[in-house]
Design an enzyme around this catalytic site. Structure first.
Site, PDB file in Angstrom:
ATOM      1  N   ASP A   1       1.710   1.801 -11.400  1.00  0.00           N
ATOM      2  CA  ASP A   1       1.333   3.119 -11.904  1.00  0.00           C
ATOM      3  C   ASP A   1       0.044   3.019 -12.730  1.00  0.00           C
ATOM      4  OD1 ASP A   1       1.981   2.116 -14.364  1.00  0.00           O
ATOM      5  OD2 ASP A   1       3.693   3.420 -14.728  1.00  0.00           O
TER       6      ASP A   1
ATOM      7  N   CYS B   1      -5.683  18.435  -7.816  1.00  0.00           N
ATOM      8  CA  CYS B   1      -5.720  19.531  -6.835  1.00  0.00           C
ATOM      9  C   CYS B   1      -4.916  20.701  -7.401  1.00  0.00           C
ATOM     10  CB  CYS B   1      -5.191  19.084  -5.471  1.00  0.00           C
ATOM     11  SG  CYS B   1      -3.532  18.367  -5.514  1.00  0.00           S
TER      12      CYS B   1
ATOM     13  N   SER C   1      -3.753   6.506  -5.088  1.00  0.00           N
ATOM     14  CA  SER C   1      -4.685   6.596  -3.959  1.00  0.00           C
ATOM     15  C   SER C   1      -4.104   7.175  -2.673  1.00  0.00           C
ATOM     16  CB  SER C   1      -5.240   5.198  -3.657  1.00  0.00           C
ATOM     17  OG  SER C   1      -4.184   4.281  -3.516  1.00  0.00           O
TER      18      SER C   1
ATOM     19  N   PRO D   1      -2.550   9.663   0.088  1.00  0.00           N
ATOM     20  CA  PRO D   1      -2.532   9.027   1.415  1.00  0.00           C
ATOM     21  C   PRO D   1      -3.821   8.328   1.835  1.00  0.00           C
ATOM     22  CG  PRO D   1      -2.843  11.374   1.660  1.00  0.00           C
ATOM     23  CD  PRO D   1      -2.638  11.141   0.188  1.00  0.00           C
TER      24      PRO D   1
END
Length: 438
Positions: A310, A379, A260, A262
């Site tokens: 994790d 991303c 999660s 920043p």
């Protein structure tokens, strides 16, 4: 005496070369409130610009001094000088040379200052000495040097997308990123924030593609305003909106947010579920969790619960109806914001990351309730990390399927799969897949 902006840029670059730490944290250590907004802006431009154009600057420099044994301080000063001469506007040549000479006197020697003066003046007098590789006979090297990317990455894009489309991607990746934000509606309203921005004469516009996002044209004023400091807004690229929006968590629900930090997507989820809902936010890195916790406090979000874990091991006995897994990836969709990635990333990293992501999506999907929804997000711009991971998972798990979603058709490539293309949508490159357990 060289300008404070150039001194800070030089010191920051020197530290980055020696440590290869995250450049954003390096520059944050050097820039403080005493620096004028325009100087802070110029410092950041120099710092990130030199990292971004490192390959091109070194190629240009080699035409005027072929030696490769130059000490790093002089190499950085040449990069700074050439960056201003080649990539910036409205800085007179004489000012660039004078500042570079003063910088060399300050951090090297008078003899070295004479060398720097000669190199930069030689370029100014004789710029035609630069010969880029031929675009037709050596297209990969031409694109790699002219836009300052590693050849292996350029080759991947040319093979997949062709020369023209690759050139558009590379050019956009070198453009300065906009500062964007959404309103933290947990504690503020959009109308209230717009009124306060107008009162402070901070220029902005509503983003056309992503509802609720704003583009700001006075970022340094914004980041020093009480609007930002009090947590009324959340800074982030508009493409961050896609994954939380496609998860479509109703008010009052509980959602699991894996990896999660920043926290931009975490904040969006917290806004969506409201005060009666909750977000379980996890990350494996303690350092990243400290950043997340600091942001959560500033945003006054008291419906987020943070755990250090994790994605493979968290809450093995618990099932969730809504899960967001924004997994670790190559980050090739955010190269314009993180220019160091293009030099740190290696060709073999893509397959290694894809193998990890295949394990992660199986582990995360195991925590999903029946009829639950999982959003898998990266991303990355690489098919191996995106569609191929999802398709491989669905082939091996017949009780999951891609979910349908109404809206965001601009980014929909097929049922349940969405992608933003940076140079087409003027945002980061993200991939999102909506997966449902049937």
């Amino acid at each position: 005496m060289p300008s404070s902006a150039r001194i800070i840029a030089f010191k920051s670059l020197l530290q980055w070369e020696k440590t290869r730490r995250d450049p954003h944290s390096i520059i944050a250590d050097f820039i403080n409130d005493k620096l004028k907004p325009e100087d802070a802006s110029f410092t950041r431009e120099l710092f990130f610009g030199v990292i971004k154009f490192k390959r091109k600057l070194d190629y240009y420099a080699k035409a005027y001094f072929p030696s490769q044994s130059l000490k790093i301080e002089l190499r950085l000063i040449i990069r700074l000088g050439l960056y201003q001469l080649i990539q910036t506007r409205n800085i007179p040549d004489y000012a660039v040379v004078s500042e570079a000479v003063e910088l060399t006197r300050e951090f090297c020697s008078i003899k070295d200052a004479g060398f720097i003066n000669a190199v930069l003046r030689n370029y100014i007098r004789n710029p035609q000495k630069i010969r880029l590789p031929d675009k037709k006979s050596a297209p990969i090297r031409f694109l790699g040097i002219n836009y300052s990317y590693p050849d292996w990455l350029v080759r991947r894009y040319v093979n997949r997308l062709g020369f023209d489309e690759t050139e558009k991607i590379l050019r956009f990746g070198n453009a300065p990123p906009d500062t964007c934000f959404f309103v933290n509606e947990y504690i503020a309203t959009q109308q209230d924030i717009e009124n306060r921005l107008n009162d402070l004469n901070i220029r902005y516009r509503k983003n056309e593609l992503f509802e609720g996002y704003y583009n700001c044209y006075d970022p340094h004023q914004l980041l020093r305003s009480e609007i930002f400091l009090n947590g009324n807004i959340v800074i982030g690229d508009p493409a961050q909106r896609l994954a939380p929006a496609l998860l479509a968590v109703p008010t009052g629900e509980t959602v699991l947010d894996i990896f999660s930090s920043p926290g931009g997507k975490t904040a969006a989820l917290a806004n969506a579920v409201g005060r009666r809902g909750s977000v379980i936010a996890t990350d494996i890195s303690l350092e990243r969790l400290r950043v997340l916790i600091c942001n959560i406090k500033r945003w006054h979000l008291d419906n987020i619960y943070v755990f250090c874990s994790d994605g493979l091991r968290f809450a093995s006995g618990k099932k969730f109806k809504y899960i967001l897994a924004d997994v670790p990836c190559s980050g090739t969709g955010v190269l314009r914001r993180n220019p160091d990635l293009r030099w740190n990333l290696k060709k073999e990293d893509i397959k290694r990351l894809a193998d990890t992501q295949k394990r992660l999506i199986r582990a995360v999907a195991d925590k999903l309730e029946r009829k639950g929804r999982l959003v898998y997000s990266t991303c990355s711009f690489e098919p191996e990390e995106n569609r191929e991971v999802v398709i491989d998972f669905l082939k091996q798990n017949k009780n999951f399927c891609l979910g349908d979603f109404k809206g965001y058709d601009e980014f929909r490539t097929e049922k349940g799969i969405y992608e933003t293309v940076p140079h087409r949508h003027s945002c980061d490159g993200v991939f999102v897949a909506v997966i449902e357990k049937v």
